[in-house]
Scaffold this active site. Structure first.
Site, PDB file in Angstrom:
ATOM      1  N   HIS A 278       0.911  -1.258   0.048  1.00  0.00           N
ATOM      2  CA  HIS A 278      -0.105  -0.095   0.164  1.00  0.00           C
ATOM      3  C   HIS A 278       0.648   1.158  -0.102  1.00  0.00           C
ATOM      4  O   HIS A 278       0.555   2.293   0.725  1.00  0.00           O
ATOM      5  CB  HIS A 278      -0.928  -0.010   1.274  1.00  0.00           C
ATOM      6  CG  HIS A 278      -1.579  -1.198   1.384  1.00  0.00           C
ATOM      7  ND1 HIS A 278      -2.774  -1.618   0.635  1.00  0.00           N
ATOM      8  CD2 HIS A 278      -1.726  -2.424   2.255  1.00  0.00           C
ATOM      9  CE1 HIS A 278      -3.191  -2.839   0.945  1.00  0.00           C
ATOM     10  NE2 HIS A 278      -2.700  -3.064   1.751  1.00  0.00           N
ATOM     11  N   HIS A 562      20.720  32.089   0.778  1.00  0.00           N
ATOM     12  CA  HIS A 562      21.179  32.472   2.117  1.00  0.00           C
ATOM     13  C   HIS A 562      21.639  31.273   2.834  1.00  0.00           C
ATOM     14  O   HIS A 562      21.203  30.200   2.355  1.00  0.00           O
ATOM     15  CB  HIS A 562      19.731  32.963   2.655  1.00  0.00           C
ATOM     16  CG  HIS A 562      19.752  32.802   4.185  1.00  0.00           C
ATOM     17  ND1 HIS A 562      19.985  34.005   5.086  1.00  0.00           N
ATOM     18  CD2 HIS A 562      19.109  32.075   5.093  1.00  0.00           C
ATOM     19  CE1 HIS A 562      19.999  33.588   6.304  1.00  0.00           C
ATOM     20  NE2 HIS A 562      19.503  32.210   6.446  1.00  0.00           N
TER      21      HIS A 562
END
Ligand SMILES: Nc1ncnc2c1ncn2[C@@H]1O[C@H](COP(=O)(O)OP(=O)(O)OP(=O)(O)O)[C@@H](O)[C@H]1O
Length: 586
Positions: A278, A562
């Site tokens: 699943h 950054h």
């Protein structure tokens, strides 16, 4: 004789050119066992074919034939060969070939092609553009489709979707893949571009919710895995190989059952496995060889050459006397010998560390002197990478003592750099790969830093930045795309909230999604700052022309990236922006 009767029903016999041409009119997949008149069709594979015929129950689109090479002109290249050959024809086009009675490979090929036919019939995918293979003499070929089949066919690609990565499900998926006997051969972490998603999922592009799917798939980091079956899991049974001198024997019913079940069980495709677990909603599997090869070329351009190379990471150390006296000479030799220096640091060893690293000398009368020497000043610790690195380093530096080295390896660095102070090898290397990993972890503990790619950076530039990140030894351990809101931006830029240009930063960040990453390596904070370069791209171009800001920055505000300024800031911001990497640990 019952067996013989079943064979005739199972496989149509093609023994002249017109029957061959007629056979090419078959709809769907035809599996062709090419045989020689003198040795007959491959008995060993008939058990598998019979099982597949029953299990798949697709008589309209799955056909089995035996074709006699001697009497069909098209099959001339296969005459006088003792190894069986299996051809796979889809709607009259021969698209694949497997040499030898390789049951697992043939099994997998048939299942994949039938699954494709089913999806095509159900309108779930469009028919792939297969290339018809060229028949070449199988004794002389060493490249092309056949080697493709034997070497590449076994790879699948798994794409773990951004949502699964965000929630930490990727860890469970990878664990399950490994536990089920598959091997993760390579792994890339990427934010897929829209073009890539449209390309890979072209068969569902006309579905109404494709736009939503597109934005989900580009919303963050996906994991792209190259997966193979583990070798030792290959079923040992391949069935008896037909022998021209003896009447081929059918396996007994018992053998037949066991062997076929083994084949079916062990060679379950990754797709089927994920469905059973699943997990298929979190992870897409690609098993079509053409698409797999395409994905490998895009995400893992070095994969095929790397597969043949045994790259090993080891730790090496220049003891204090050598480091002080001949560091440059040694580093030059290391590079000339093909080692890549991944990390290096000076370190003054504690007594305990010196004792651990000098364990092999503990019974020598100079041990105390050695420990004193080792702790007297800085050593240079290095992490080295090279094909067959462990063995090569051992041979290069030679034995533990100068005496032994003079006798057995006079060319070694041990002799070359012998020092008066101690009769030992001035160079150290890990004794095993396991020891190397532990030493590296100890001397180069990994650090995490927040890296942010600003909105103005294009997807192509992002790819370039990923390359630089990888080349500089960082691992991207987490990543997601975020349209940063004021609160999140405030957490990243808390230090400069009072600055006059802070509002400009907020505006710049609101222009589009940023890519936020956790970059992991030893010394990550300062290495990332060095890789980013100076704040102002113009200054960066002068002082650090290879840096990211020099290459992709537009202005001080739009300076591409950054990074956290220190470890504390990095930890704080990472905890704010990301869920813990391994939720079960918390
Ligand atoms: N004078 C300025 N005008 C406009 N924007 C600026 C100015 N100075 C800095 N900035 C922006 O603010 C960001 C943070 O500034 P800071 O002084 O902390 O620079 P930094 O530490 O080099 O960069 P970062 O914190 O982004 O890694 C800079 O990256 C830049 O985009």
């Amino acid at each position: 004789m019952a067996g013989k009767k079943r064979e005739i029903q199972l496989q149509a016999v093609i023994n002249n050119q017109s029957l061959w041409d007629e056979m090419l009119q078959n709809k769907g997949l035809t599996v062709i066992d090419v045989y020689q008149a003198w040795c007959g069709p491959c008995k060993a594979m008939q058990t598998l074919f019979r099982k597949l015929k029953n299990d798949l129950n697709e008589d309209e689109i799955l056909h089995f034939v035996v074709a006699e090479a001697d009497s069909i002109v098209t099959l001339q290249p296969f005459r006088d060969k003792c190894e069986p050959v299996f051809l796979f024809s889809v709607n009259g086009k021969i698209i694949a070939k497997i040499n030898g009675a390789n049951a697992p490979l043939v099994n997998k090929k048939i299942i994949n092609l039938i699954n494709e036919e089913r999806k095509i019939a159900a309108g779930e995918m469009v028919r792939p553009q297969y290339h018809e293979i060229a028949f070449v003499d199988s004794d002389t070929e060493n490249v092309g489709e056949a080697s493709h089949e034997n070497n590449d066919q076994l790879y699948s690609i798994a794409i773990i979707k951004p949502e699964a990565v965000r929630t930490g499900k990727n860890i469970e998926i990878k664990e399950k893949i490994i536990n089920a006997g598959f091997v993760i051969e390579a792994e890339a972490k990427r934010v897929l571009t829209e073009e890539q998603v449209k390309d890979f999922y072209s068969e569902i592009a006309d579905q109404p919710d494709f736009e939503d799917f597109l934005s989900l798939m580009t919303s963050g980091l996906s994991y792209i895995l190259v997966i193979s079956q583990r070798d030792e899991q290959e079923p040992s049974w391949e069935g008896p190989v037909p022998n021209p001198d003896t009447e081929p024997k059918e396996p007994s019913e018992d053998q037949y059952e066991t062997a076929t079940t083994t084949v079916m069980k062990k060679r379950d495709s990754l797709q089927e496995y994920m469905e059973r677990q699943h997990l298929s909603e979190f992870c897409d599997i690609e098993e079509n060889i053409v698409n797999v090869n395409k994905l490998i070329d895009i995400f893992f351009p070095d994969f095929r050459s790397m597969k043949n190379v045994k790259l090993e990471r080891i730790m090496a150390l220049l003891r204090p006397d050598l480091f002080q006296g001949k560091k440059e000479d040694v580093l030059n030799i290391i590079q000339d010998e093909g080692f890549k220096i991944l990390m290096q640091r000076q370190i003054v060893l504690t007594k305990e560390e010196a004792q651990t690293l000098c364990k092999e000398y503990e019974n020598k009368d100079y041990f105390e002197n050695l420990i004193e020497n080792m702790t007297s000043g800085p050593s240079l610790a290095l992490v080295l990478l090279r094909d067959n690195g462990l063995q090569h380093w051992k041979e290069l530096i030679g034995p533990n003592t100068v005496e032994e080295a003079k006798e057995y390896l006079p060319e070694s660095l041990c002799v070359h750099f012998a020092m008066e102070s101690l009769p030992i090898n001035q160079l150290y290397g890990s004794v095993s790969l396991e020891a190397a990993e532990k030493e590296i972890e100890y001397f180069f503990p990994p650090q995490k830093v927040l890296g942010l790619i600003k909105p103005h950076v294009t997807h192509e530039q992002r790819e370039e930045i990923f390359k630089l990140i990888k080349e500089n030894g960082f691992e991207i351990t987490q990543m997601k795309e975020m349209l940063l809101n004021e609160e999140q931006a405030g957490k990243i830029y808390f230090k400069i909230k009072q600055k006059h240009f802070y509002k400009n930063i907020l505006e710049m960040l609101s222009e589009g999604p940023s890519l936020v990453m956790v970059l992991t390596k030893w010394n990550a904070v300062s290495d990332w700052r060095r890789l980013m370069g100076p704040t102002d791209p113009e200054e960066a171009k002068l002082l650090s022309p290879d840096s990211i800001r020099a290459r992709f920055g537009q202005s001080t505000l739009k300076n591409a990236v950054h990074g956290s300024s220190n470890l504390y800031e990095a930890t704080e911001v990472i905890n704010e922006l990301f869920v813990p990497e391994n939720p079960e640990e918390n």
